[in-house]
Write a protein that holds these residues in place. Structure first.
Motif, PDB file in Angstrom:
ATOM      1  N   GLN A 161       0.828  -1.205   0.000  1.00  9.18           N
ATOM      2  CA  GLN A 161       0.000   0.000   0.000  1.00  9.18           C
ATOM      3  C   GLN A 161       0.864   1.259   0.000  1.00  9.18           C
ATOM      4  N   ILE A 162       1.933   1.241   0.779  1.00 11.78           N
ATOM      5  CA  ILE A 162       2.840   2.400   0.827  1.00 11.78           C
ATOM      6  C   ILE A 162       3.489   2.624  -0.539  1.00 11.78           C
ATOM      7  N   ILE A 163       3.931   1.534  -1.158  1.00 10.91           N
ATOM      8  CA  ILE A 163       4.556   1.644  -2.480  1.00 10.91           C
ATOM      9  C   ILE A 163       3.540   2.150  -3.507  1.00 10.91           C
ATOM     10  N   PHE A 184      -3.098   8.982   5.460  1.00  9.07           N
ATOM     11  CA  PHE A 184      -2.670   7.969   4.494  1.00  9.07           C
ATOM     12  C   PHE A 184      -3.837   7.085   4.072  1.00  9.07           C
ATOM     13  N   ARG A 185      -4.579   6.574   5.047  1.00  8.90           N
ATOM     14  CA  ARG A 185      -5.688   5.665   4.740  1.00  8.90           C
ATOM     15  C   ARG A 185      -6.775   6.365   3.925  1.00  8.90           C
ATOM     16  N   LYS A 186      -7.133   7.572   4.342  1.00 10.09           N
ATOM     17  CA  LYS A 186      -8.210   8.287   3.662  1.00 10.09           C
ATOM     18  C   LYS A 186      -7.798   8.711   2.250  1.00 10.09           C
ATOM     19  N   GLU A 187      -6.552   9.135   2.081  1.00  5.68           N
ATOM     20  CA  GLU A 187      -6.094   9.528   0.748  1.00  5.68           C
ATOM     21  C   GLU A 187      -6.025   8.319  -0.179  1.00  5.68           C
ATOM     22  N   LEU A 188      -5.555   7.196   0.337  1.00 10.57           N
ATOM     23  CA  LEU A 188      -5.477   5.987  -0.477  1.00 10.57           C
ATOM     24  C   LEU A 188      -6.876   5.547  -0.912  1.00 10.57           C
ATOM     25  N   GLU A 189      -7.822   5.668  -0.005  1.00  9.86           N
ATOM     26  CA  GLU A 189      -9.212   5.325  -0.308  1.00  9.86           C
ATOM     27  C   GLU A 189      -9.773   6.246  -1.393  1.00  9.86           C
ATOM     28  N   ARG A 190      -9.445   7.536  -1.297  1.00  8.62           N
ATOM     29  CA  ARG A 190      -9.929   8.496  -2.294  1.00  8.62           C
ATOM     30  C   ARG A 190      -9.251   8.276  -3.644  1.00  8.62           C
ATOM     31  N   TYR A 191      -7.963   7.980  -3.626  1.00  6.91           N
ATOM     32  CA  TYR A 191      -7.259   7.664  -4.874  1.00  6.91           C
ATOM     33  C   TYR A 191      -7.937   6.499  -5.594  1.00  6.91           C
ATOM     34  N   ASP A 192      -8.339   5.496  -4.826  1.00  7.27           N
ATOM     35  CA  ASP A 192      -8.990   4.322  -5.404  1.00  7.27           C
ATOM     36  C   ASP A 192     -10.298   4.715  -6.088  1.00  7.27           C
ATOM     37  N   LEU A 193     -11.078   5.584  -5.431  1.00  5.99           N
ATOM     38  CA  LEU A 193     -12.337   6.040  -6.019  1.00  5.99           C
ATOM     39  C   LEU A 193     -12.082   6.872  -7.275  1.00  5.99           C
ATOM     40  N   ILE A 194     -11.103   7.765  -7.212  1.00  7.31           N
ATOM     41  CA  ILE A 194     -10.788   8.613  -8.365  1.00  7.31           C
ATOM     42  C   ILE A 194     -10.404   7.762  -9.571  1.00  7.31           C
ATOM     43  N   LYS A 195      -9.567   6.758  -9.320  1.00  6.97           N
ATOM     44  CA  LYS A 195      -9.112   5.888 -10.410  1.00  6.97           C
ATOM     45  C   LYS A 195     -10.278   5.102 -11.002  1.00  6.97           C
ATOM     46  N   SER A 196     -11.129   4.558 -10.133  1.00  9.93           N
ATOM     47  CA  SER A 196     -12.282   3.783 -10.607  1.00  9.93           C
ATOM     48  C   SER A 196     -13.241   4.661 -11.400  1.00  9.93           C
ATOM     49  N   ALA A 197     -13.502   5.869 -10.883  1.00  2.00           N
ATOM     50  CA  ALA A 197     -14.409   6.790 -11.568  1.00  2.00           C
ATOM     51  C   ALA A 197     -13.856   7.172 -12.936  1.00  2.00           C
ATOM     52  N   LEU A 221     -15.740  12.826  -6.465  1.00  4.94           N
ATOM     53  CA  LEU A 221     -16.049  13.512  -5.212  1.00  4.94           C
ATOM     54  C   LEU A 221     -17.228  12.879  -4.474  1.00  4.94           C
ATOM     55  N   ASP A 222     -17.608  11.673  -4.860  1.00  2.55           N
ATOM     56  CA  ASP A 222     -18.683  10.981  -4.148  1.00  2.55           C
ATOM     57  C   ASP A 222     -18.318  10.797  -2.676  1.00  2.55           C
ATOM     58  N   HIS A 223     -19.357  10.800  -1.841  1.00  2.00           N
ATOM     59  CA  HIS A 223     -19.143  10.534  -0.415  1.00  2.00           C
ATOM     60  C   HIS A 223     -18.740   9.073  -0.230  1.00  2.00           C
ATOM     61  N   ILE A 224     -17.723   8.845   0.576  1.00  2.00           N
ATOM     62  CA  ILE A 224     -17.280   7.483   0.876  1.00  2.00           C
ATOM     63  C   ILE A 224     -17.792   7.119   2.261  1.00  2.00           C
ATOM     64  N   GLU A 225     -18.642   6.117   2.309  1.00  2.00           N
ATOM     65  CA  GLU A 225     -19.217   5.701   3.581  1.00  2.00           C
ATOM     66  C   GLU A 225     -18.155   5.043   4.460  1.00  2.00           C
ATOM     67  N   THR A 226     -18.236   5.325   5.749  1.00  2.00           N
ATOM     68  CA  THR A 226     -17.368   4.650   6.704  1.00  2.00           C
ATOM     69  C   THR A 226     -17.899   3.244   6.917  1.00  2.00           C
ATOM     70  N   LYS A 227     -17.044   2.265   6.694  1.00  2.00           N
ATOM     71  CA  LYS A 227     -17.482   0.878   6.758  1.00  2.00           C
ATOM     72  C   LYS A 227     -17.354   0.317   8.164  1.00  2.00           C
ATOM     73  N   ASN A 228     -18.380  -0.423   8.559  1.00  2.00           N
ATOM     74  CA  ASN A 228     -18.304  -1.195   9.789  1.00  2.00           C
ATOM     75  C   ASN A 228     -17.552  -2.482   9.480  1.00  2.00           C
ATOM     76  N   PRO A 229     -16.569  -2.873  10.305  1.00  2.00           N
ATOM     77  CA  PRO A 229     -15.795  -4.076   9.998  1.00  2.00           C
ATOM     78  C   PRO A 229     -16.619  -5.351   9.910  1.00  2.00           C
ATOM     79  N   ASP A 230     -17.861  -5.320  10.449  1.00  2.00           N
ATOM     80  CA  ASP A 230     -18.708  -6.510  10.420  1.00  2.00           C
ATOM     81  C   ASP A 230     -19.746  -6.474   9.301  1.00  2.00           C
ATOM     82  N   ASP A 231     -19.728  -5.413   8.474  1.00  2.00           N
ATOM     83  CA  ASP A 231     -20.775  -5.251   7.471  1.00  2.00           C
ATOM     84  C   ASP A 231     -20.876  -6.425   6.506  1.00  2.00           C
ATOM     85  N   ASP A 232     -19.724  -7.035   6.188  1.00  2.00           N
ATOM     86  CA  ASP A 232     -19.750  -8.097   5.185  1.00  2.00           C
ATOM     87  C   ASP A 232     -20.077  -9.470   5.762  1.00  2.00           C
ATOM     88  N   ILE A 233     -20.198  -9.561   7.088  1.00  2.00           N
ATOM     89  CA  ILE A 233     -20.441 -10.881   7.679  1.00  2.00           C
ATOM     90  C   ILE A 233     -21.647 -10.919   8.609  1.00  2.00           C
TER      91      ILE A 233
END
Length: 252
Positions: A161-163, A184-197, A221-233
């Protein structure tokens, strides 16, 4: 409406007069090691005395034997990280109430520590809540999460992730070291959205790819929801009601 940008700017949070500093990326390994002392499931212990205890008193209690004394060492290191001070000492009064004293002037009492624990979690995007629903349920969640991890594509580890961040941001490794974990975490998350968009919008405008009617193309610039770690299970009652309704099954 007050907008709180302290985590974005990397500013300390204050509880009373106590500054709590966000941990920087250069210390992320130390944080992930020491934060274990905040993740003990105190409220799963079916003992009224333990349940009534503050988390700090509980942590010091279980650290009093040789097997668990490493938790106290982790606590000391964690306090040094979030206070950015090496001058830390512990005290106890005549009523057996604990305090942490920083630089001989900042005093963290037991009730303060419970609030500071939450702030540390929010600043560094770590779930430190103690909301266990019981041993069997926790075991089931753990097994479900292990299954989902095997089923899903493996996420890049921290090194990768750092690389990746360095590649897309053109930042130097020294710059990344000085970022807070939150940044770092929030910027990486936003980069991912920007690239996908960008990819999906280019595909849409090229006319070479068709999308189903009603498909919403993400915007950078879509809002990124804060995920609950248990949301997928774990399924909520509302999700269950919707599921059975969609299947035409009545729910009482």
């Amino acid at each position: 409406m007050k907008i709180d940008l302290d985590n974005v700017w990397g500013n300390p949070k204050y509880h009373r007069n106590i500054p709590i500093y966000p941990v920087q990326m250069e210390n992320i390994e130390d944080l992930y090691d020491t934060v274990q002392c905040l993740l003990l499931p105190k409220n799963t212990i079916q003992n009224p005395m333990i349940i009534k205890m503050s988390y700090l008193a509980f942590l010091i209690l279980i650290s009093s034997d040789d097997v668990n004394k490493h938790f106290f060492d982790k606590l000391v290191t964690l306090i040094k990280l979030i206070s950015r001070s090496e001058n830390i000492r512990f005290d106890v009064d005549e009523k057996n109430r604990y305090t942490i004293i920083i630089d001989d002037e900042i005093v963290i009492r037991e009730r303060d520590f419970d609030k500071i624990k939450v702030i540390i979690g929010e600043q560094n995007l770590i779930d430190v809540s103690d909301e266990s629903l019981g041993t069997e349920f926790d075991k089931a969640k753990s097994e479900a999460r292990a299954f989902m991890n095997k089923r899903n594509k493996k996420m890049a580890d921290l090194e990768q992730q750092i690389i990746a961040y360095k590649c897309v941001s053109k930042s130097s490794y020294e710059d990344i070291k000085q970022m807070t974990i939150y940044q770092f975490r929030k910027e990486l998350e936003r980069y991912d959205l920007i690239k996908s968009a960008d990819i999906l919008q280019n595909a849409q405008y090229s006319g070479m790819v068709s999308f189903k009617e009603g498909t919403v193309i993400p915007h950078w610039l879509d809002h990124i929801e804060t995920k609950n770690p248990d949301d997928d299970i774990v399924m909520s009652k509302e999700q269950l009601d919707k599921l059975v309704s969609d299947k035409g099954i009545s729910s009482n």
